[in-house]
Design a protein around this motif. Structure first.
Motif, PDB file in Angstrom:
ATOM      1  N   GLY A 157      59.043 -11.711 -28.298  1.00 13.20           N
ATOM      2  CA  GLY A 157      60.339 -11.539 -27.678  1.00 13.20           C
ATOM      3  C   GLY A 157      61.273 -12.657 -28.092  1.00 13.20           C
ATOM      4  N   GLU A 199      63.077  -1.849 -22.608  1.00 19.86           N
ATOM      5  CA  GLU A 199      63.343  -3.082 -23.348  1.00 19.86           C
ATOM      6  C   GLU A 199      62.877  -3.017 -24.811  1.00 19.86           C
ATOM      7  OE1 GLU A 199      65.181  -5.525 -23.841  1.00 19.86           O
ATOM      8  OE2 GLU A 199      64.578  -7.019 -22.346  1.00 19.86           O
ATOM      9  N   LEU A 215      58.131 -14.105 -22.682  1.00 21.75           N
ATOM     10  CA  LEU A 215      58.683 -13.509 -23.891  1.00 21.75           C
ATOM     11  C   LEU A 215      60.209 -13.540 -23.929  1.00 21.75           C
ATOM     12  CD1 LEU A 215      56.355 -10.379 -23.938  1.00 21.75           C
ATOM     13  CD2 LEU A 215      56.278 -12.275 -25.575  1.00 21.75           C
ATOM     14  N   GLU A 221      63.345   0.238 -28.090  1.00 22.12           N
ATOM     15  CA  GLU A 221      62.955   0.453 -26.699  1.00 22.12           C
ATOM     16  C   GLU A 221      61.463   0.739 -26.661  1.00 22.12           C
ATOM     17  OE1 GLU A 221      65.367   3.758 -25.440  1.00 22.12           O
ATOM     18  OE2 GLU A 221      64.052   5.230 -26.385  1.00 22.12           O
ATOM     19  N   LEU A 280      62.039 -11.366 -22.017  1.00 19.74           N
ATOM     20  CA  LEU A 280      62.408  -9.953 -21.908  1.00 19.74           C
ATOM     21  C   LEU A 280      62.732  -9.586 -20.467  1.00 19.74           C
ATOM     22  CD1 LEU A 280      59.602  -8.372 -24.157  1.00 19.74           C
ATOM     23  CD2 LEU A 280      61.917  -9.014 -24.847  1.00 19.74           C
ATOM     24  N   LYS A 281      63.435  -8.461 -20.307  1.00 20.47           N
ATOM     25  CA  LYS A 281      63.748  -7.931 -18.982  1.00 20.47           C
ATOM     26  C   LYS A 281      63.404  -6.445 -18.932  1.00 20.47           C
ATOM     27  CE  LYS A 281      67.446 -11.232 -17.948  1.00 20.47           C
ATOM     28  NZ  LYS A 281      68.893 -11.402 -17.588  1.00 20.47           N
ATOM     29  N   PRO A 282      62.119  -6.114 -19.031  1.00 22.68           N
ATOM     30  CA  PRO A 282      61.732  -4.703 -19.014  1.00 22.68           C
ATOM     31  C   PRO A 282      61.859  -4.094 -17.623  1.00 22.68           C
ATOM     32  CG  PRO A 282      59.789  -6.099 -19.092  1.00 22.68           C
ATOM     33  CD  PRO A 282      60.968  -7.009 -19.195  1.00 22.68           C
ATOM     34  N   CYS A 341      59.251  -1.188 -24.139  1.00 24.10           N
ATOM     35  CA  CYS A 341      58.543  -2.172 -23.319  1.00 24.10           C
ATOM     36  C   CYS A 341      58.885  -1.974 -21.850  1.00 24.10           C
ATOM     37  CB  CYS A 341      58.897  -3.582 -23.755  1.00 24.10           C
ATOM     38  SG  CYS A 341      57.992  -4.880 -22.872  1.00 24.10           S
ATOM     39  N   ALA A 363      56.758 -11.028 -19.248  1.00 23.78           N
ATOM     40  CA  ALA A 363      58.142 -10.786 -19.665  1.00 23.78           C
ATOM     41  C   ALA A 363      58.960 -12.074 -19.670  1.00 23.78           C
ATOM     42  CB  ALA A 363      58.789  -9.750 -18.744  1.00 23.78           C
ATOM     43  N   VAL A 367      61.358  -4.746 -28.216  1.00 22.20           N
ATOM     44  CA  VAL A 367      60.284  -5.711 -28.409  1.00 22.20           C
ATOM     45  C   VAL A 367      59.764  -5.594 -29.841  1.00 22.20           C
ATOM     46  CG1 VAL A 367      58.389  -4.190 -27.723  1.00 22.20           C
ATOM     47  CG2 VAL A 367      58.208  -6.662 -27.306  1.00 22.20           C
TER      48      VAL A 367
END
Length: 220
Positions: free
Chosen positions: A79, A125, A109, A141, A111-113, A143, A106, A127
């Protein structure tokens, strides 16, 4: 209205009448709980992208649901702010590539899944996956943080008076007992009764994977 819907409505009506009289129905059937660590499901196309044309995933061991298995192959998840190595791929291949992580993962990484039901990937999200051979797969998209859910057969669903898509609450005991709400019911005749939670939930309730819970509320 099918037989299961009729039984459910009768159960709800009886439960409501008893609750008005101060009597509570408690279901004592236990639901086994499994803790699902971060993992990846690959489409056939993306198996070849990461491992080469004509490549087939290698069986490692069975997991809780019939026909599902862990593969020998692992990848890294990357990420914007970090990377997690040695993430297991699960088989068999699926129609869409899906990466499932916990909120703790998350954050590492960057991320904001979203929290989603498996397969609901639209707008999820982005990835990047990296194979041991260095090949990369960048997903726009795919994740998600998997929702809490219970796999059931139709017979299980009838016994628990629930239907596919229902949301329930499940009580767990132990040193850190509590209630997990917003648990999605998934019903299919090929399923095996099992509740799946991620490692964050497992750690919060001190669940190692051999515990069980019971339904305490039909909706949340």
């Amino acid at each position: 209205m099918n037989q299961m819907q009729i039984e459910k409505e009768i159960y709800r009506s009886i439960t409501k009448i008893l609750e008005e009289k101060g009597i509570q129905i408690v279901l004592t059937q236990k639901i086994p709980i499994s803790v699902s660590a971060r993992h990846v499901h690959l489409s056939p196309e993306h198996v070849e992208t990461l491992f080469g044309k004509g490549y087939s995933l290698t069986y490692f061991r069975n997991i809780s649901q019939p026909g599902q298995y862990a593969c020998q192959e692992k990848v890294s998840i990357e990420g914007p702010r970090g990377r997690i190595d040695n993430v297991r791929i699960l088989g068999p291949s699926r129609g869409q590539t899906q990466v499932e992580v916990s909120m703790t993962d998350a954050r590492k990484l960057g991320l904001k899944p979203p929290v989603r039901r498996s397969g609901n990937l639209e707008g999820s999200e982005a990835v990047t996956l990296i194979a041991i051979n260095g090949r990369k797969l960048s997903l726009s998209e795919g994740c998600i943080i998997a929702d809490r859910h219970v796999h059931m057969t139709p017979e299980d669903a009838s016994r628990f008076h629930v239907m596919d898509g229902d949301r329930i609450a499940v009580k767990v005991s132990g040193e850190k007992p509590g209630i997990m709400g917003n648990v999605t019911v998934r019903v299919k005749d090929t399923y095996k009764l099992d509740m799946h939670i991620d490692t964050d939930d497992g750690n919060a309730f001190l669940i190692q994977g051999s515990e069980s819970g019971e339904i305490v509320k039909e909706s949340w």
